[in-house]
Design an enzyme around this catalytic site. Structure first.
Site, mmCIF file in Angstrom:
data_model
loop_
_atom_site.group_PDB
_atom_site.id
_atom_site.type_symbol
_atom_site.label_atom_id
_atom_site.label_comp_id
_atom_site.label_asym_id
_atom_site.label_seq_id
_atom_site.Cartn_x
_atom_site.Cartn_y
_atom_site.Cartn_z
ATOM 1 C CD GLU A 153 40.131 46.528 37.800
ATOM 2 O OE1 GLU A 153 40.877 45.818 36.986
ATOM 3 O OE2 GLU A 153 39.471 46.799 37.837
ATOM 4 C CD GLU A 197 43.886 42.202 33.881
ATOM 5 O OE1 GLU A 197 43.279 41.168 34.636
ATOM 6 O OE2 GLU A 197 43.796 42.763 33.448
#
Length: 317
Positions: free
Chosen positions: A133, A138
């Site tokens: 990932e 974020e």
């Protein structure tokens, strides 16, 4: 001998992180997101106070809409959430196509902001964590700046002394270590995230992934250093001309090929959950009142600015 060894190590890191020229593969603008991505009406893997809706519902409730050059994704900001519901209605989209060696460029005018929010633009394999990932953009609760992070299976770590502008906050990428915090790099630019990002008119994120390194760059909207091929999407990009990245992840302690498989692009907005809902981040660092779930349930107008305004996502191979 120690100086020679150190020089060799630095040289190896630099030589293994050279860029290249890539050709346009996919360009998602406006309604192109509706055909190039699927709306994932799934239970939130991060246990957020969220109800992800399908495309038909998102369009009917105006949580998703598109024009020629704009794609909007947002949370419901009108309704109190019943205790029996899974959470506040929101949107999570996933690209239909998958990518391995590639560059992805994200032209974002506005990102979700507000207490309880946990927005992310990221890329991930279908078999998590074995296929890895890459979190590009974020954060939670308007806590600045941005954090770019890798999450992997075991035996993937990052060395100190990488040539990047960001600050490493952890070097072990293994999801089984350190509560799955991953190996994160924080930007040194405050307007890389949240309210400051939006006040500056947003900006550009780019990620380059090869078999030997992963890089993430950020440029604010009006930064004079924004490369021309980032600012205006064209047939090619030349990452050699983009300068020092915000985050650099290399393969000397992590076999990139072994830890990262074909990836889908995901853009989503969840609430609370495993990160944003922790009192350390919701109350202490975010300055938000009460508990995260109660706040999300009972304050719909607090999510008026919890939306993505995306000018385009462009993928080069």
């Amino acid at each position: 001998m120690r100086s020679t060894a150190a020089l060799f190590t630095v040289s190896a890191l630099v030589s293994s992180a050279l860029g290249a020229t890539y050709n346009l593969k996919d360009s998602f603008v406006g309604e192109g997101f509706l055909s190039g991505f699927t709306h994932e009406a799934i239970a939130d893997p991060t246990h957020g106070r969220v109800n992800y809706v399908d495309q038909q519902t998102a369009l009917a409730q105006n949580l998703t809409f598109a024009t020629d050059d704009t794609f909007i994704m947002r949370a419901d900001s009108f309704n109190v959430v019943p205790a029996s519901a899974p959470g506040r209605n929101s949107v999570r989209i996933q690209s239909i196509n998958q990518y391995t060696t590639h560059v992805s460029v994200y032209d974002i005018r506005h990102m979700p902001q507000g207490c309880g929010t946990w927005p992310a633009a990221w890329e991930v394999g279908q078999n998590w964590p074995a296929q890895g990932e890459v979190d590009i953009l974020e954060g939670t609760n308007d806590i600045e700046p941005n954090q770019s992070t890798l999450h992997t299976s075991a035996n993937c770590a990052q060395p100190d002394g990488r040539q990047m502008n960001g600050n490493s906050i952890s070097n072990n990428c293994d999801v089984a270590a350190n509560g799955n915090t991953g190996c994160g790099v924080q930007s040194t630019v405050p307007n890389s995230y949240g309210k400051s990002f939006n006040n500056a008119g947003g900006g550009f994120y780019a990620m380059e992934r090869t078999s030997t390194f992963i890089k993430v760059w950020f440029w604010s909207r009006n930064d004079p250093a924004v490369p021309a091929d980032v600012k205006t999407a064209g047939a090619t990009v030349n990452t050699d001309a983009w300068g020092t990245p915000t985050a650099l992840f290399v393969n000397d302690q992590c076999d990139i090929n072994a830890h990262f498989g074909p990836h889908n692009i995901i853009i989503n907005l969840t609430f609370c959950g495993d990160w944003a809902g922790l009192p350390q981040f919701f109350n202490d660092q975010g300055g938000c009142p009460g508990t995260c779930n109660d706040f999300v349930d009972n304050n719909p107008s607090a999510f008026n600015d919890a939306f993505w305004d995306i000018a385009g996502v462009h993928v080069y191979e």
